[in-house]
Scaffold this active site. Structure first.
Site, PDB file in Angstrom:
ATOM      1  N   SER A 234      58.806  21.250  77.009  1.00 24.70           N
ATOM      2  CA  SER A 234      59.554  20.874  78.265  1.00 24.70           C
ATOM      3  C   SER A 234      60.665  19.925  77.812  1.00 24.70           C
ATOM      4  O   SER A 234      60.718  19.175  76.629  1.00 24.70           O
ATOM      5  CB  SER A 234      58.713  20.195  79.234  1.00 24.70           C
ATOM      6  N   LYS A 235      61.298  19.563  78.694  1.00 23.45           N
ATOM      7  CA  LYS A 235      62.274  18.488  78.342  1.00 23.45           C
ATOM      8  C   LYS A 235      61.728  17.070  77.940  1.00 23.45           C
ATOM      9  O   LYS A 235      62.344  16.437  76.883  1.00 23.45           O
ATOM     10  CB  LYS A 235      63.313  18.082  79.579  1.00 23.45           C
ATOM     11  N   ARG A 236      60.791  16.756  78.449  1.00 20.16           N
ATOM     12  CA  ARG A 236      59.946  15.599  78.016  1.00 20.16           C
ATOM     13  C   ARG A 236      59.533  15.650  76.616  1.00 20.16           C
ATOM     14  O   ARG A 236      59.613  14.637  75.908  1.00 20.16           O
ATOM     15  CB  ARG A 236      58.672  15.373  79.139  1.00 20.16           C
ATOM     16  N   HIS A 237      59.328  16.826  76.189  1.00 25.78           N
ATOM     17  CA  HIS A 237      58.689  17.011  74.768  1.00 25.78           C
ATOM     18  C   HIS A 237      59.909  17.168  73.654  1.00 25.78           C
ATOM     19  O   HIS A 237      60.023  17.114  72.606  1.00 25.78           O
ATOM     20  CB  HIS A 237      58.205  18.326  74.627  1.00 25.78           C
ATOM     21  N   GLY A 238      61.396  17.232  74.039  1.00 24.43           N
ATOM     22  CA  GLY A 238      62.594  17.456  73.412  1.00 24.43           C
ATOM     23  C   GLY A 238      63.014  18.568  73.423  1.00 24.43           C
ATOM     24  O   GLY A 238      63.969  19.053  72.636  1.00 24.43           O
TER      25      GLY A 238
END
Ligand code: GLU
Length: 459
Positions: A234-238
């Site tokens: 996800s975005k949080r993960h990159g």
């Protein structure tokens, strides 16, 4: 053997994300490894969602990453006539048929036969009537379709699991599956390297190749990228656009190296130069399970490449970040100063953004903004020592790092002081922080005038 030709085939509905960038990199490396060609095909058949901005972002992202393509990009939508032409050729070859089943009839059939694959009653009729119709592929009724995939190995699907797919819609527009096959064939693509999510498509695509009597390319379907915690990226993960990585201060060579290791391995090597990547890349060492995206590893790789990078290049990359932080334009002299400081700045931080933060004090206006903790330290140091230190500095004629260092040590011996007595004065007055690079390095690059100015500036 035919020249190796690979392609990256993004749909221009958004930026070039990290998974796409990895797919592009692997295709690029495989082509280069084999002395072949790497091509770009823009799959813009979804007219609603495809945008020019996304095409530009993808091309810019690839350029920034150094994934230069051979030849001009192929735009899939512009080839719709050719795709339709192949559907008609399949008809002539008896490998496809006109199907007059209406959408309503089909929906009803599906409702009544939830687990069956659709084969139309028109399959054997060879009709050619003026009524609205689609063209469907005559899929085999029995036997199996086998794909030998470089990642998944040999996978077989029973023929009855594949329906008679539509090739050409009633408005004469080709379906995506046909477009991909025709384009790959016409571009002479020898190896299709793409995300896992397209694996199931490859069985139906193989049927189209075979029906046309075309050579089937080799396939390698890459496992997806997951976050460091193993969950879907996800975005949080990159899961960001490549441009975001540039903006965070990652070097393209670092991202390339990191992406290469995300789904391909060469023993335990983590740092792999571009030259070695081209020399070593193969399909035999692709990872078989989802790779985990890990910012910590990316940071370590980025630090490695920052240390190797040219000082002027690093200064040029850091300057926009510094200008933004200080809200002023930097001069040529500022640029030179930052470049001069680079040898002692560049091993300290993981990203260009952090490097810029670290370098900012060099070109900040006076009085410097002083961190609270550092101000406290300065308050505790003696004003008398400060005054004496200023005069030592102003009397100093050898303004080399070693000249400065020995004059200060001499002064400390004479006055019976320790580094702990004068270090904080110098650090805080010259840099505004207690965590600056080596203070003698800082003094040497700032120059005597600037050092005196800072020592005498109220802080
Ligand atoms: N356009 C597809 C995508 O962006 C790729 C299709 C392919 O590589 O065959 O996922």
């Amino acid at each position: 053997m035919n020249k190796t030709i690979t392609r990256f085939a993004p749909s221009p509905t958004g930026f070039l994300h990290i998974g796409g960038a990895r797919t592009a990199l692997f295709n690029y490396l495989f082509a280069k490894h084999n002395g072949g060609k790497f091509m770009l095909r823009v799959e813009d058949t979804d007219r609603e969602r495809s945008t020019k901005a996304a095409v530009d972002a993808i091309i810019d992202g690839m350029e920034w990453l150094g994934l230069h393509t051979d030849g001009v990009p192929v735009f899939q939508f512009s080839r719709a006539h050719r795709h339709a032409e192949v559907a008609l050729q399949l008809l002539e070859r008896g490998a496809a048929y006109r199907c007059y089943v209406t959408a309503e009839e089909l929906a009803k059939w599906r409702e009544e036969n939830p687990n069956k694959k659709f084969r139309s009653s028109y399959r054997e009729q060879n009709l050619n009537e003026e009524k609205p119709h689609v063209i469907r592929l005559k899929s085999p009724l029995e036997g199996y379709v086998r794909i030998h995939d470089h990642v998944k190995g040999e996978v077989t699907v029973q023929a009855e699991e594949l329906d008679d797919m539509v090739l050409l819609r009633s408005d004469n527009t080709p379906v995506y599956m046909l477009a991909v096959v025709v384009d790959d064939h016409d571009m002479n693509v020898t190896h299709v390297i793409r995300g896992d999510d397209h694996f199931t498509n490859s069985f139906r695509q193989k049927l189209i190749y075979e029906a046309m009597g075309w050579h089937v390319p080799e396939f390698a379907h890459l496992p997806l990228i997951h976050g460091a915690d193993g969950a879907k990226l996800s975005k949080r993960h990159g899961a960001l656009g490549v441009d975001e990585y540039r903006k965070m201060g990652y070097l393209p060579e670092a991202l390339r190296n990191y992406l290469l290791r995300l789904g391909w391995s060469h023993g335990d090597d983590e740092i792999i130069s571009d030259k070695d990547a081209v020399a070593w890349f193969d399909l035999a060492h692709l990872g078989h399970s989802p790779a985990r995206f890990d910012f910590e590893k990316l940071n370590a790789v980025n630090l490695h490449y920052i240390k190797l990078a040219d000082n002027q290049r690093l200064a040029d990359l850091a300057i926009p970040f510094i200008e933004e932080a200080l809200n002023k334009k930097l001069t040529v002299a500022d640029n030179l100063l930052i470049r001069e400081a680079m040898p002692f700045l560049k091993g300290r931080t993981n990203t260009i953004m952090a490097l810029a933060e670290d370098a900012k004090f060099l070109v900040s206006d006076l009085p410097l903004a002083v961190e609270a903790k550092a101000a406290e330290k300065l308050k505790n140091s003696s004003l008398e020592v400060q005054a004496k230190l200023n005069s030592v500095v102003s009397d100093l004629s050898d303004w080399s790092k070693t000249g400065i260092e020995s004059a200060i040590h001499e002064f400390m011996n004479r006055e019976n002081l320790k580094m702990g007595d004068i270090g904080p004065i110098l650090r805080v007055k010259l840099t505004g922080t207690m965590s600056s690079p080596g203070i003698f390095d800082v003094m040497a690059v700032l120059g005597k005038d600037e050092v005196l100015k800072r020592l005498n500036s109220p802080a």
